[in-house]
Design a protein around this motif. Sequence first.
Motif, mmCIF file in Angstrom:
data_model
loop_
_atom_site.group_PDB
_atom_site.id
_atom_site.type_symbol
_atom_site.label_atom_id
_atom_site.label_comp_id
_atom_site.label_asym_id
_atom_site.label_seq_id
_atom_site.Cartn_x
_atom_site.Cartn_y
_atom_site.Cartn_z
ATOM 1 N N VAL A 28 63.069 52.509 0.291
ATOM 2 C CA VAL A 28 62.725 53.213 1.530
ATOM 3 C C VAL A 28 61.519 54.100 1.264
ATOM 4 O O VAL A 28 61.497 54.860 0.287
ATOM 5 C CB VAL A 28 63.899 54.069 2.045
ATOM 6 N N ARG A 29 60.490 53.988 2.140
ATOM 7 C CA ARG A 29 59.286 54.807 1.996
ATOM 8 C C ARG A 29 59.411 56.027 2.919
ATOM 9 O O ARG A 29 58.893 56.032 4.035
ATOM 10 C CB ARG A 29 58.046 53.980 2.345
ATOM 11 N N PHE A 30 60.134 57.033 2.437
ATOM 12 C CA PHE A 30 60.375 58.219 3.262
ATOM 13 C C PHE A 30 59.077 58.954 3.594
ATOM 14 O O PHE A 30 58.990 59.622 4.629
ATOM 15 C CB PHE A 30 61.340 59.171 2.550
ATOM 16 N N ASN A 31 58.071 58.827 2.734
ATOM 17 C CA ASN A 31 56.816 59.539 2.958
ATOM 18 C C ASN A 31 56.046 59.008 4.166
ATOM 19 O O ASN A 31 55.107 59.647 4.642
ATOM 20 C CB ASN A 31 55.928 59.447 1.712
ATOM 21 N N ARG A 32 56.441 57.845 4.689
ATOM 22 C CA ARG A 32 55.737 57.262 5.831
ATOM 23 C C ARG A 32 56.373 57.667 7.165
ATOM 24 O O ARG A 32 55.817 57.379 8.225
ATOM 25 C CB ARG A 32 55.712 55.736 5.732
ATOM 26 N N VAL A 33 57.517 58.296 7.127
ATOM 27 C CA VAL A 33 58.189 58.687 8.365
ATOM 28 C C VAL A 33 57.407 59.823 9.035
ATOM 29 O O VAL A 33 57.045 60.809 8.392
ATOM 30 C CB VAL A 33 59.634 59.136 8.082
ATOM 31 N N GLY A 34 57.124 59.626 10.332
ATOM 32 C CA GLY A 34 56.376 60.660 11.055
ATOM 33 C C GLY A 34 55.544 60.058 12.150
ATOM 34 O O GLY A 34 55.681 58.880 12.513
ATOM 35 N N GLY A 35 54.651 60.859 12.720
ATOM 36 C CA GLY A 35 53.829 60.428 13.840
ATOM 37 C C GLY A 35 52.750 59.434 13.444
ATOM 38 O O GLY A 35 52.398 59.303 12.268
ATOM 39 N N ILE A 36 52.231 58.727 14.447
ATOM 40 C CA ILE A 36 51.187 57.721 14.253
ATOM 41 C C ILE A 36 49.894 58.240 14.865
ATOM 42 O O ILE A 36 49.866 58.683 16.004
ATOM 43 C CB ILE A 36 51.579 56.385 14.917
ATOM 44 N N SER A 37 48.803 58.152 14.102
ATOM 45 C CA SER A 37 47.504 58.562 14.624
ATOM 46 C C SER A 37 46.583 57.366 14.749
ATOM 47 O O SER A 37 46.867 56.297 14.248
ATOM 48 C CB SER A 37 46.868 59.602 13.713
ATOM 49 N N TYR A 78 37.884 53.169 5.284
ATOM 50 C CA TYR A 78 37.084 54.186 5.944
ATOM 51 C C TYR A 78 37.977 55.014 6.862
ATOM 52 O O TYR A 78 39.009 54.533 7.348
ATOM 53 C CB TYR A 78 36.000 53.547 6.829
ATOM 54 N N THR A 79 37.544 56.250 7.129
ATOM 55 C CA THR A 79 38.121 57.030 8.210
ATOM 56 C C THR A 79 37.183 56.913 9.401
ATOM 57 O O THR A 79 36.000 57.240 9.304
ATOM 58 C CB THR A 79 38.288 58.511 7.816
ATOM 59 N N GLU A 80 37.721 56.408 10.494
ATOM 60 C CA GLU A 80 36.927 56.156 11.704
ATOM 61 C C GLU A 80 37.263 57.212 12.753
ATOM 62 O O GLU A 80 38.421 57.583 12.917
ATOM 63 C CB GLU A 80 37.238 54.754 12.221
ATOM 64 N N GLN A 81 36.243 57.674 13.458
ATOM 65 C CA GLN A 81 36.424 58.659 14.524
ATOM 66 C C GLN A 81 36.232 57.962 15.857
ATOM 67 O O GLN A 81 35.128 57.661 16.270
ATOM 68 C CB GLN A 81 35.423 59.812 14.388
ATOM 69 N N LEU A 82 37.349 57.674 16.524
ATOM 70 C CA LEU A 82 37.327 56.941 17.784
ATOM 71 C C LEU A 82 37.669 57.919 18.907
ATOM 72 O O LEU A 82 38.834 58.173 19.192
ATOM 73 C CB LEU A 82 38.331 55.794 17.734
ATOM 74 N N GLY A 83 36.652 58.496 19.506
ATOM 75 C CA GLY A 83 36.882 59.536 20.494
ATOM 76 C C GLY A 83 37.485 60.749 19.816
ATOM 77 O O GLY A 83 36.916 61.281 18.855
ATOM 78 N N GLU A 84 38.648 61.181 20.279
ATOM 79 C CA GLU A 84 39.330 62.327 19.675
ATOM 80 C C GLU A 84 40.299 61.910 18.571
ATOM 81 O O GLU A 84 40.928 62.763 17.948
ATOM 82 C CB GLU A 84 40.087 63.100 20.757
ATOM 83 N N VAL A 85 40.400 60.607 18.333
ATOM 84 C CA VAL A 85 41.374 60.093 17.370
ATOM 85 C C VAL A 85 40.681 59.746 16.057
ATOM 86 O O VAL A 85 39.725 58.964 16.031
ATOM 87 C CB VAL A 85 42.093 58.846 17.928
ATOM 88 N N SER A 86 41.189 60.321 14.979
ATOM 89 C CA SER A 86 40.711 60.002 13.640
ATOM 90 C C SER A 86 41.760 59.132 12.955
ATOM 91 O O SER A 86 42.936 59.500 12.901
ATOM 92 C CB SER A 86 40.473 61.291 12.847
ATOM 93 N N HIS A 87 41.341 57.994 12.453
ATOM 94 C CA HIS A 87 42.290 57.069 11.820
ATOM 95 C C HIS A 87 41.562 56.263 10.761
ATOM 96 O O HIS A 87 40.332 56.185 10.748
ATOM 97 C CB HIS A 87 42.909 56.133 12.862
ATOM 98 N N GLU A 106 47.829 56.115 31.624
ATOM 99 C CA GLU A 106 47.063 54.937 31.219
ATOM 100 C C GLU A 106 46.701 55.056 29.742
ATOM 101 O O GLU A 106 46.670 56.162 29.188
ATOM 102 C CB GLU A 106 45.787 54.830 32.065
ATOM 103 N N PRO A 107 46.418 53.928 29.094
ATOM 104 C CA PRO A 107 46.000 53.990 27.693
ATOM 105 C C PRO A 107 44.718 54.797 27.527
ATOM 106 O O PRO A 107 43.820 54.747 28.372
ATOM 107 C CB PRO A 107 45.777 52.519 27.331
ATOM 108 N N LYS A 108 44.657 55.521 26.416
ATOM 109 C CA LYS A 108 43.456 56.268 26.060
ATOM 110 C C LYS A 108 42.817 55.613 24.845
ATOM 111 O O LYS A 108 43.502 54.961 24.050
ATOM 112 C CB LYS A 108 43.807 57.727 25.762
ATOM 113 N N ARG A 109 41.527 55.801 24.724
ATOM 114 C CA ARG A 109 40.829 55.239 23.584
ATOM 115 C C ARG A 109 41.420 55.799 22.292
ATOM 116 O O ARG A 109 41.539 57.016 22.119
ATOM 117 C CB ARG A 109 39.335 55.571 23.672
ATOM 118 N N GLY A 110 41.806 54.916 21.408
ATOM 119 C CA GLY A 110 42.427 55.324 20.149
ATOM 120 C C GLY A 110 43.923 55.169 20.110
ATOM 121 O O GLY A 110 44.521 55.262 19.034
ATOM 122 N N ASP A 111 44.563 54.940 21.264
ATOM 123 C CA ASP A 111 46.012 54.724 21.284
ATOM 124 C C ASP A 111 46.392 53.485 20.480
ATOM 125 O O ASP A 111 45.685 52.464 20.508
ATOM 126 C CB ASP A 111 46.516 54.524 22.721
#
Length: 303
Positions: free
Chosen positions: A294-303, A199-208, A123-128
Amino acid sequence: MAAYFSLILVLVTLGSGLIWLLDVKVFKPKRLASLSAAQSNGQISEEAAAKITQEPAIVETSRSIFPVIAFVLVLRSFLWEPFQIPSGSMMPTLLVGDFILVEKFAYGLKDPVWRNKLVETGEPKRGDVAVFKYPVDTRIDYIKRIVGLPGDTIRYRNKQLYIKPACDSGENCQDFQLVSRSLVNRDEYFQGPYPLTRYTEQLGEVSHDILVNTQRPDPIGMFFQEDGVPRGDFVVPEGHYFGIGDNRDNSTDSRFWGFIKDEHLVGKAVAIWISFEFERSEDSLLPTWIPTGVRFNRVGGIS
């Protein structure tokens, strides 16, 4: 066309598979029998034998494409699917031109046509960061961050997000908790003439990171309102979720149209696999859909 792609893919896979199967079970044995009969009447040339056993064009095409499109169907329907970010509602997490990979099995395995859940996988988690069918028009895919789970009460006032978690009894139930955030910078992004605060927001265990337009008042009068609930508060029903864009003042989300049904969930955005810039001037001879970089620096995981 994109809204019917899954249906078209299923039909093409099914059609090509049936044609290939019908040929293997019915028509190929008949061709081999004809070849055997011709050979029993005397020796025939290789050219004549090849002509007798030659597959019809539609069978040859079906045999060639079926394994490929069947693999694509399974991959796209149950494992991963690529999506393109068309708007800035999830800035700075996702930018226009980002191509993301969505994990389809994160929220349950669903059939690709009627979207009935076949297997529970999570199931979805807070911050997904979730992709889902837009509740107002399910032909359209939306992407937002999940901030509210079933039973939660969400409050959005004066650019601040508050969460009152779901609670089954009066014991140890929490009141509204302000979602903490810390200033990153100002004037990096703009909405028209207005600078946005990051801002950097702290949503549960997810920082974004999020963007807020401090010059623009909250459009409270346009917020979705439930019966008996103050405007700006949202009580998430069972089987539903509350999604909001990271670009808080440039996002049409659950604050305006309500909740996301579990059945409308498509999957979890897990990575940016490529990112293009589209900064072509109006006097350019090339069309605007051709990338400028191409923005190669953006390739990677999503938080």
